[in-house]
Design a protein around this motif. Structure first.
Motif, PDB file in Angstrom:
ATOM      1  N   LYS A  96       8.349   1.529 -12.050  1.00 57.56           N
ATOM      2  CA  LYS A  96       8.987   2.751 -12.348  1.00 57.56           C
ATOM      3  C   LYS A  96       8.919   3.271 -13.408  1.00 57.56           C
ATOM      4  O   LYS A  96       8.343   3.105 -14.482  1.00 57.56           O
ATOM      5  N   GLY A 124       0.438  -3.938 -12.727  1.00 60.47           N
ATOM      6  CA  GLY A 124       0.241  -3.204 -11.682  1.00 60.47           C
ATOM      7  C   GLY A 124      -0.890  -3.769 -10.733  1.00 60.47           C
ATOM      8  O   GLY A 124      -0.886  -3.350  -9.769  1.00 60.47           O
ATOM      9  N   GLU A 168       1.299  -2.056 -18.420  1.00 59.93           N
ATOM     10  CA  GLU A 168       1.604  -1.203 -17.147  1.00 59.93           C
ATOM     11  C   GLU A 168       0.679  -1.662 -16.166  1.00 59.93           C
ATOM     12  O   GLU A 168       0.655  -1.909 -15.053  1.00 59.93           O
ATOM     13  N   PHE A 206       4.824  -6.316  -8.437  1.00 58.18           N
ATOM     14  CA  PHE A 206       5.712  -5.298  -9.514  1.00 58.18           C
ATOM     15  C   PHE A 206       5.373  -3.843  -8.867  1.00 58.18           C
ATOM     16  O   PHE A 206       4.461  -3.446  -8.617  1.00 58.18           O
ATOM     17  N   ASP A 207       6.676  -3.149  -8.764  1.00 58.56           N
ATOM     18  CA  ASP A 207       6.831  -1.719  -8.422  1.00 58.56           C
ATOM     19  C   ASP A 207       7.186  -0.871  -9.903  1.00 58.56           C
ATOM     20  O   ASP A 207       8.380  -1.009 -10.269  1.00 58.56           O
ATOM     21  N   PRO A 259      11.132  -3.905  -8.701  1.00 57.23           N
ATOM     22  CA  PRO A 259      11.101  -2.611  -9.694  1.00 57.23           C
ATOM     23  C   PRO A 259      11.448  -2.991 -11.049  1.00 57.23           C
ATOM     24  O   PRO A 259      12.365  -3.689 -11.409  1.00 57.23           O
ATOM     25  N   GLU A 316      -1.030  -8.922  -7.362  1.00 64.87           N
ATOM     26  CA  GLU A 316      -0.746  -8.918  -6.085  1.00 64.87           C
ATOM     27  C   GLU A 316      -0.541 -10.296  -5.460  1.00 64.87           C
ATOM     28  O   GLU A 316      -1.178 -11.569  -6.132  1.00 64.87           O
ATOM     29  N   VAL A 361       9.922  -8.060  -1.383  1.00 65.71           N
ATOM     30  CA  VAL A 361       9.405  -6.948  -1.933  1.00 65.71           C
ATOM     31  C   VAL A 361       9.140  -6.874  -3.216  1.00 65.71           C
ATOM     32  O   VAL A 361       9.619  -7.742  -3.937  1.00 65.71           O
ATOM     33  N   ALA A 362       8.538  -5.622  -3.848  1.00 70.66           N
ATOM     34  CA  ALA A 362       7.936  -5.594  -4.979  1.00 70.66           C
ATOM     35  C   ALA A 362       9.257  -5.515  -5.940  1.00 70.66           C
ATOM     36  O   ALA A 362      10.021  -4.920  -5.495  1.00 70.66           O
ATOM     37  N   LYS A 405      -0.347  -7.524  -1.422  1.00 69.97           N
ATOM     38  CA  LYS A 405       1.013  -6.848  -1.835  1.00 69.97           C
ATOM     39  C   LYS A 405       1.322  -6.895  -3.071  1.00 69.97           C
ATOM     40  O   LYS A 405       1.102  -7.906  -3.929  1.00 69.97           O
ATOM     41  N   LYS A 406       1.889  -5.827  -3.749  1.00 70.63           N
ATOM     42  CA  LYS A 406       1.938  -5.509  -5.312  1.00 70.63           C
ATOM     43  C   LYS A 406       3.065  -6.418  -5.622  1.00 70.63           C
ATOM     44  O   LYS A 406       4.407  -6.353  -4.670  1.00 70.63           O
TER      45      LYS A 406
END
Length: 373
Positions: A77, A64, A60, A74-75, A51, A67, A48-49, A71-72
């Protein structure tokens, strides 16, 4: 003469029960206990990405866009209090500053934070390279080709998500355990020095001191013998962890074995330095040596991963002088990245620490010889 001293050193190493306990028996039981616990804790989960929070908006935007298989990675926040979010576990890393001067803050030293560190390091070095190149007016018209060359030559690939799904989330503990196994050879370094110390608890030291054999020849033979014993011991324990306990490792066998052997040399240098720098009984030196290599593994995150994160944030220089941390970082780089540059940097770091310890040991040996005049 060397063959005789080599055989004699092997016999002494096998008969040295205290050194064998700390170098073989103790790591064996520790590996068994850790293996039983960690295999139960480890769960295979989809990647999962990660956070994170980023202070610089341009930075950023770069993170961002990264991939893996659509799928990304990094998430990104956005919390009002990044430090509080990091402490509470809402994010795993907080990147302050910009591309030229980034500062990475983490709470725990995990697989995810190692990925963040690798990516941030690569972006940072690429930014510095572009800045230096743009100082030359002739390069400004060739910016597109320069960036393409940098992309091709400074590739820092993260293993694909399919591989990451198969990775252990508790790998940092396993690599700290491998580092501790290597550092167990430090007790052999103590045994080598104490074999020449007239005040040691070894009965053979007095016979060796009156023999016509030059001490340097004795040291070379003893070091070679103890290195052979500890290398076999380390490789057996590595095979036990990998195949009997079924722990996951990455990198070629040659890279792992080379790293283990380099770690053994550093550990023996550490033991010799401790034995020469302290004026205590032989048993006290063994105890200090064992305590130091266990404490070194503790700082590397073996018992508490959050401590390694705290050191990375507050005392980053310790990551380059703490033997267990250097070894752990070396194995982790093989685990996470296709690029072997971090592995080579760690090998050079190990060689530098070993050299400093050997030189320091020589200086203390000269001091001790002057005191005996």
């Amino acid at each position: 003469m060397f063959g005789f001293l080599f055989k004699y050193g092997i016999k002494r190493a096998i008969l040295n029960k205290e050194a064998l306990f700390w170098a073989l028996i103790f790591p064996f039981f520790l590996a068994t206990i850790y293996g039983m616990i960690l295999t139960k804790l480890d769960k295979q989960e989809d990647f999962v990405a990660i956070p994170i929070m980023v202070e610089d908006r341009a930075y950023e935007g770069i993170l961002g866009q990264i991939e893996m298989e659509g799928k990304k990675v990094f998430d990104i926040k956005d919390y009002k209090n990044p430090d509080k979010a990091l402490e509470s576990g809402k994010i795993e890393a907080y990147i302050r500053g910009d591309i030229i001067k980034p500062k990475l803050l983490i709470k725990n030293d995990t697989v995810n934070t190692a990925i963040v560190h690798g990516v941030v390091s690569q972006i940072h070095h690429m930014g510095l390279s572009v800045t230096e190149l743009m100082k030359e007016p002739a390069n400004r018209s060739r910016i597109d080709s320069i960036l393409k060359d940098l992309k091709n030559t400074r590739k820092y690939e993260i293993k694909n998500s399919e591989n990451l799904k198969k990775k252990s989330t508790v790998s940092v503990y396993i690599y700290s355990l491998l580092a501790m196994i290597c550092l167990g050879a430090s007790t052999f370094g103590v045994a080598i020095v104490e074999g020449l110390n007239l005040k040691s608890d070894f009965d053979t030291s007095k016979r060796i001191s009156v023999s016509p054999i030059p001490r340097i020849k004795y040291l070379i033979g003893e070091f070679a013998a103890y290195f052979l014993i500890t290398s076999i011991n380390t490789l057996v324990l590595y095979a036990y962890i990998r195949y009997a306990l079924k722990m996951d490792f990455s990198g070629s066998q040659a890279q792992i074995i080379c790293g283990l052997l380099a770690g053994n040399i550093m550990a023996m240098a550490m033991g010799m330095f401790i034995a020469l720098a302290t004026r205590m009984s032989t048993n006290a030196k063994f105890s200090i040596c064992a305590g130091l290599y266990v404490f070194s593994s503790f700082l590397a995150g073996m018992m508490n991963a959050s401590l390694a994160g705290f050191i990375s944030n507050k005392l980053p220089f310790l990551n380059y002088i703490n033997p267990a941390t250097v070894l752990t970082r070396m194995f982790t780089s093989l685990y996470l990245f296709e690029d072997s540059r971090l592995y080579m940097y760690s090998i050079m770091n190990i060689c530098l620490i070993s050299l400093v310890l050997f030189v320091g040991g020589v200086l203390f040996a000269r001091r001790n010889s002057y005191d005996s005049i």
